[in-house]
Write a protein that holds these residues in place. Structure first.
Motif, PDB file in Angstrom:
ATOM      1  N   GLN A 271       0.950  -1.122  -0.379  1.00 43.95           N
ATOM      2  CA  GLN A 271       0.162  -0.208   0.015  1.00 43.95           C
ATOM      3  C   GLN A 271       1.117   1.224   0.275  1.00 43.95           C
ATOM      4  O   GLN A 271       0.662   2.230  -0.492  1.00 43.95           O
ATOM      5  CB  GLN A 271      -1.311   0.186   1.457  1.00 43.95           C
ATOM      6  N   SER A 272       1.557   1.123   1.238  1.00 42.05           N
ATOM      7  CA  SER A 272       2.811   1.823   1.156  1.00 42.05           C
ATOM      8  C   SER A 272       3.539   2.820  -0.438  1.00 42.05           C
ATOM      9  O   SER A 272       4.151   3.453  -0.582  1.00 42.05           O
ATOM     10  CB  SER A 272       3.369   2.665   2.501  1.00 42.05           C
ATOM     11  N   ILE A 273       4.131   1.595  -0.772  1.00 42.48           N
ATOM     12  CA  ILE A 273       4.843   1.453  -1.804  1.00 42.48           C
ATOM     13  C   ILE A 273       4.210   1.954  -3.340  1.00 42.48           C
ATOM     14  O   ILE A 273       4.145   2.835  -4.299  1.00 42.48           O
ATOM     15  CB  ILE A 273       5.214   0.042  -2.671  1.00 42.48           C
ATOM     16  N   ASN A 274       2.523   1.525  -3.199  1.00 41.69           N
ATOM     17  CA  ASN A 274       1.517   2.255  -3.992  1.00 41.69           C
ATOM     18  C   ASN A 274       1.641   3.942  -4.314  1.00 41.69           C
ATOM     19  O   ASN A 274       1.792   4.698  -4.943  1.00 41.69           O
ATOM     20  CB  ASN A 274       0.384   1.936  -4.371  1.00 41.69           C
TER      21      ASN A 274
ATOM     22  N   PRO B  11       9.914  -6.807  -2.871  1.00 40.81           N
ATOM     23  CA  PRO B  11       9.221  -7.357  -3.389  1.00 40.81           C
ATOM     24  C   PRO B  11       8.231  -8.238  -3.162  1.00 40.81           C
ATOM     25  O   PRO B  11       9.866  -9.222  -2.691  1.00 40.81           O
ATOM     26  CB  PRO B  11       8.679  -6.983  -4.976  1.00 40.81           C
ATOM     27  N   LYS B  12       7.169  -8.770  -2.997  1.00 37.94           N
ATOM     28  CA  LYS B  12       7.275 -10.309  -2.370  1.00 37.94           C
ATOM     29  C   LYS B  12       6.123 -11.003  -2.986  1.00 37.94           C
ATOM     30  O   LYS B  12       7.392 -12.622  -2.931  1.00 37.94           O
ATOM     31  CB  LYS B  12       5.525 -10.378  -2.084  1.00 37.94           C
ATOM     32  N   ASP B  13       6.847 -10.770  -4.463  1.00 39.15           N
ATOM     33  CA  ASP B  13       6.471 -11.875  -5.969  1.00 39.15           C
ATOM     34  C   ASP B  13       7.096 -11.213  -6.956  1.00 39.15           C
ATOM     35  O   ASP B  13       7.231  -9.677  -6.845  1.00 39.15           O
ATOM     36  CB  ASP B  13       5.146 -12.974  -5.572  1.00 39.15           C
ATOM     37  N   ASP B  14       6.974 -12.120  -8.019  1.00 34.59           N
ATOM     38  CA  ASP B  14       7.889 -11.455  -9.259  1.00 34.59           C
ATOM     39  C   ASP B  14       6.873 -10.540  -9.950  1.00 34.59           C
ATOM     40  O   ASP B  14       6.729  -9.618 -10.425  1.00 34.59           O
ATOM     41  CB  ASP B  14       8.499 -12.745 -10.657  1.00 34.59           C
TER      42      ASP B  14
END
Length: 919
Positions: free
Chosen positions: A202-205, A231-234
């Protein structure tokens, strides 16, 4: 007329005149006077006497005048803290001014006045400005929090400013977001353990949304912050990359490099099979090429970064070779960097182009550049096998020019080509031998000697050639001497009958007439080999050599990954991690690239390791019981109590760790009396296994570890005090004790003497003498000691931490000259600094107290009112620690700087200082 007129007057009695003008009723005259004051201040005159008069001018609506007064205030507040308090009211008023520029100006100046007395008055105005309706004021206030944190971190945390800053990341104005991120990053850097920038999708967005609208420096802050996110995934990595890619076309090179850093980092998580991966590679090349059309200084920074990128992903720039061709007007530092990158990008496809360029460079006038160009030709031969023949003929052409330094460099690289392609180009040796007399550089002479020794059987007059070098043996550098010794031994093994005298001569020169230990050692080894077993000598000296690798100057992969995380910073220019050049080195987080993930399984995997966290598992402090004390008292009393394996304990001073419920409530506690640490009580109630539960009083059987500072019983003696309490229902006899291998070889100096059988509920106190001649193994932490106590019931294991000052020896006083030389000799990165708080002792009291624990004062001096003690101490294993202790009279805090060749000891030495001085 411009303001330059203010800098030209130098009258006497000027201060008095300015004082009158500052108190004038006319606004214009006041402004003129303040300008004159600022001009005088700028050229270095002391105008602090006018402080009250200038502060009086703050009560004005004129923005220009206010700015000037604030400028004066920032400069002199530190030297006049009591006067500066007069200005606080005006700040508070200005923070509520209807004009947002004035509100922002007030809050900015408040942050720049580094005076402790004033900071608490500024909290209220700052709190209001952080919630101001005008974004310009909010963005200024955000930076002010970081400044205030630098002056008084505790105050900022207590006032809740950090939470307000975190809220500003969700602000509607992109500049406020950027400044909030910058402030939090700054604070987080000085406190790496605090998780201030708690980044989530959310904060990255929000940050990515702000990225498109804020100024270029705001974009850099946000991009640097994004680079710290994993990041949590690719899929998330790809989405971030897509939104960051437009920054690559920005006009500011810093924004471009920050964007490249984010993309290089997140590309690690993308699969190479993805179409997007290929697209991204193509998009990264043009911005990097564009950076090379800037001015030379920027080009150099860009090239140093490109050098890292090419080592990590050469495919990005593989089609861009031409932009790295050297221009005639490039400065030398740019030329050398470009050459480096050309070789890294050289491949079969472009080698013809590259060689043509390099041959051209080898005829330039700049010596350093020519040398590097000749070396580059050799590196191309080693890297691209198909080009080797062309490279060798190019090098031979260059040797024919007879330019001394070109010939020498060519010989050095031909030696490497021989190593890479044995039995292929030896036909050129004759040409090389012709140039033997012109060699005057150690590296070239050593290379030529190696060639003659290696191919002695093909050179008819090899013995004469080597003999010519032998004439001035003692004037040669070590590199040449070592090479000559080996070459003559090789020659002897190949032609023993003709060269016996020569080998005798070189062996006696290397052993009897030389004082270089390396040369002597090698000489003696050869001498013994040749005299005892010539066949073995042949196998050793003439063994087949491994081929040399393609690129020997690549940065080590883990360091390269760390440097990729620092693209666009000083680390990427130095090619060193920040910990290597940032003063003190503390507060520097080691960064690493995120692990590669696969697209579908990634959602199942646990959270990725945050950047900077060590990814490797921490080693267990205590090995499994099977091998902990394998040979411990091999007695047939049945197996040790089994229990759950123990994880690495959290280290507390004096905390006792039990291995799987052995000792439990049988042993009340241990402490060291020579002298022990101020110990933390530790609960000894561990689970009990192995069917012994009916022997123990489970409810009250809680042992505590207690201890305080105790002076050594006798200087140089170490002992361990044990208090044993029998909580079993039967008598305990046959006691014995053993220590596991530990960092300093601590071991019992005598058996554990419990003279009478220990009845149930009886307690006995024992002092066990120790020595330091036991087996050594580095422990984690360094002062961890694992102990096993055995009796007729079982074997009980525990571990304890001992204070390091029990190991300081009596002959730890260094003489002054030695101290000075050693201090200079130990690298600066081994120096650590600590603060000892609340220790209001004089220099004499400190010195005598430390001396009683074998910390000796070598010298003492007074610098600017501070007492400086220079001290030395020596540990039982011969490690020296040097210290500088700064004592400010009237201040309860001492500053301690420690230097040691084994820096892991420093933290424990500092704890020893604290323990000794505070008890």
């Amino acid at each position: 007329m411009t303001d330059s007129k203010y800098f030209t007057t130098t009258k006497k009695g000027e201060i008095f005149e300015l004082k009158a003008e500052l108190n004038s009723d006319k606004k214009e005259k006041k402004k003129e006077a303040v300008k004159k004051v600022i001009a005088s201040m700028t050229v270095g005159k002391d105008v602090s006497a006018l402080f009250p008069d200038v502060v009086n001018c703050m009560q004005t609506d004129n923005l220009e005048l206010k700015k000037l007064v604030y400028l004066y205030l920032m400069n002199y507040a530190k030297s006049q803290p009591d006067m500066a308090i007069m200005a606080v009211n005006t700040f508070v008023k200005d923070c509520e001014d209807p004009n947002p520029l004035i509100r922002a100006l007030a809050v900015r100046t408040m942050g720049c006045i580094r005076v402790d007395k004033i900071t608490e008055y500024l909290c209220e105005p700052l709190r209001k400005c952080l919630k101001d309706e005008d974004p310009y004021v909010r963005k200024t206030a955000a930076v002010c929090v970081a400044k205030l944190h630098d002056i008084n971190a505790q105050l900022v945390e207590d006032q809740g400013f950090l939470d307000t800053l975190k809220d500003l990341i969700s602000d509607s104005n992109p500049m406020v977001v950027a400044n909030a991120v910058a402030a939090l990053s700054e604070i987080a850097e000085s406190h790496p353990s605090s998780n201030l920038l708690d980044l989530n999708p959310q904060s990255i967005n929000k940050l990515l949304t702000a990225l498109n609208e804020c100024t270029e420096w705001g974009q850099i802050f946000i991009l640097d912050c994004l680079a710290n996110y994993t990041p949590k995934d690719d899929r998330e990595a790809q989405s971030i990359c897509e939104r960051v890619t437009p920054r690559l076309s920005h006009a500011n090179s810093a924004v471009v490099l920050s964007a490249v850093k984010v993309l290089m980092k997140f590309m690690e998580m993308l699969s190479k099979d993805l179409d997007y991966y290929g697209t991204l590679l193509k998009k990264l090349a043009p911005p990097l090429v564009t950076l090379l059309s800037a001015e030379p200084e920027l080009q150099y920074v860009a090239l140093r970064n490109i050098n890292l990128i090419v080592q990590k992903r050469p495919e990005i720039l593989k089609h861009e070779m031409k932009v790295f061709f050297v221009k005639y007007n490039d400065p030398i530092y740019v030329k050398l960097e470009k050459l480096d990158i050309m070789i890294r990008l050289a491949s079969q496809a472009n080698i013809a182009q590259v060689l043509a360029e390099l041959k051209e460079y080898a005829t330039e006038v700049d010596v350093d550049f020519v040398r590097k160009a000749v070396r580059a030709i050799g590196r191309c031969a080693i890297k691209v096998e198909q080009s080797a023949e062309r490279c060798v003929s190019t090098l031979l052409d260059l040797i024919q020019t007879k330019v001394n330094y070109v010939v020498q460099e060519a010989i050095v690289v031909i030696k490497d080509i021989f190593r890479k392609y044995p039995n292929k180009y030896e036909s050129v040796i004759a040409t090389l031998c012709e140039n033997l007399d012109s060699l005057d550089e150690p590296e070239a002479r050593a290379a030529m000697i190696w060639i003659v020794g290696e191919y002695a059987e093909r050179i008819d007059n090899a013995d004469e050639l080597l003999e010519s070098f032998l004439e001035g043996f003692h004037d040669e550098s070590t590199q040449v001497q070592l090479q000559l010794l080996t070459a003559i031994v090789k020659l002897f093994l190949k032609k023993p009958t003709e060269t016996q005298e020569l080998v005798q001569q070189v062996l006696s020169l290397a052993t009897q007439d030389s004082d270089n230990p390396d040369l002597r050692d090698r000489g003696y080894i050869y001498w013994r080999l040749l005299s005892t077993d010539p066949v073995a000598a042949k196998e050793v000296v003439l063994a087949e050599k491994p081929l040399i690798s393609e690129e020997t100057d690549l940065i080590e992969p883990t360091l390269l990954d760390e440097l990729i995380c620092y693209i666009g910073t000083l680390a990427s220019v130095y090619h060193k991690p920040p910990s290597a050049f940032v003063e003190g080195g503390r507060g520097v987080v080691h960064k690493s690239l995120p692990p590669r993930t696969a697209s579908s399984e990634s959602t199942e995997s646990p959270e990725a390791v945050p950047t900077g966290a060590p990814s490797a598992e921490q080693p267990d402090v205590i090995p499994p019981q099977g091998d902990l004390l394998g040979d411990l008292l091999n007695l047939d009393l049945g197996p040790p109590v089994s229990g759950p394996p123990l994880a690495a304990p959290s280290v507390q001073m004096g905390a006792v760790d039990l291995l799987g419920g052995g000792l439990d409530s049988l042993i009340g506690g241990t402490n060291f009396t020579a002298p022990p640490a101020a110990a933390v009580p530790a609960n000894l109630g561990a689970p009990i296994g192995g069917g012994l539960s009916d022997l123990f009083d489970l409810t009250s059987g809680v042992g505590t570890l207690s201890g305080s500072y105790v002076a050594p019983k006798a200087v140089g003696s170490i002992s361990m005090d044990l208090q044993l309490t029998n909580k079993a229902l039967q008598v305990m006899t046959d006691f014995a004790i053993q220590f596991n291998r530990n960092s300093f070889g601590l071991a019992p100096a005598a058996p554990l003497q419990v003279h009478a059988p220990l009845s149930p509920n009886q307690t006995v106190e024992i002092s066990l003498p120790l020595n330091t001649v036991g087996s050594v193994m580095k422990m984690e932490p360094l002062n961890n000691l694992q102990v096993a106590v055995k009796n007729n019931i079982d074997v009980f294991y525990f571990s304890t931490l001992y204070p390091l000052h029990i190991l300081f020896v009596e002959d730890g006083k260094m003489d002054r000259q030695m101290f000075l030389a050693t201090w200079k000799d130990i690298p600066n990165e081994n120096e650590t600094q600590y603060q000892i708080r609340d220790c209001p002792l004089s220099a004499e009291a400190v010195s005598s107290r430390l001396q009683s624990s074998n910390i000796f004062t070598v010298a003492k001096r007074n610098v600017e009112g501070q007492d400086m003690l220079y001290q030395s101490l020596k540990l039982t294993n011969g490690i020296w620690v040097l210290a500088e202790l700064r004592i400010q009279p009237g201040s309860p805090n001492l500053m301690l700087s420690l230097k040691c060749r084994a820096p892991e000891v420093s933290q424990h030495v500092y704890q020893a200082y604290e323990t000794i001085l505070k008890n």
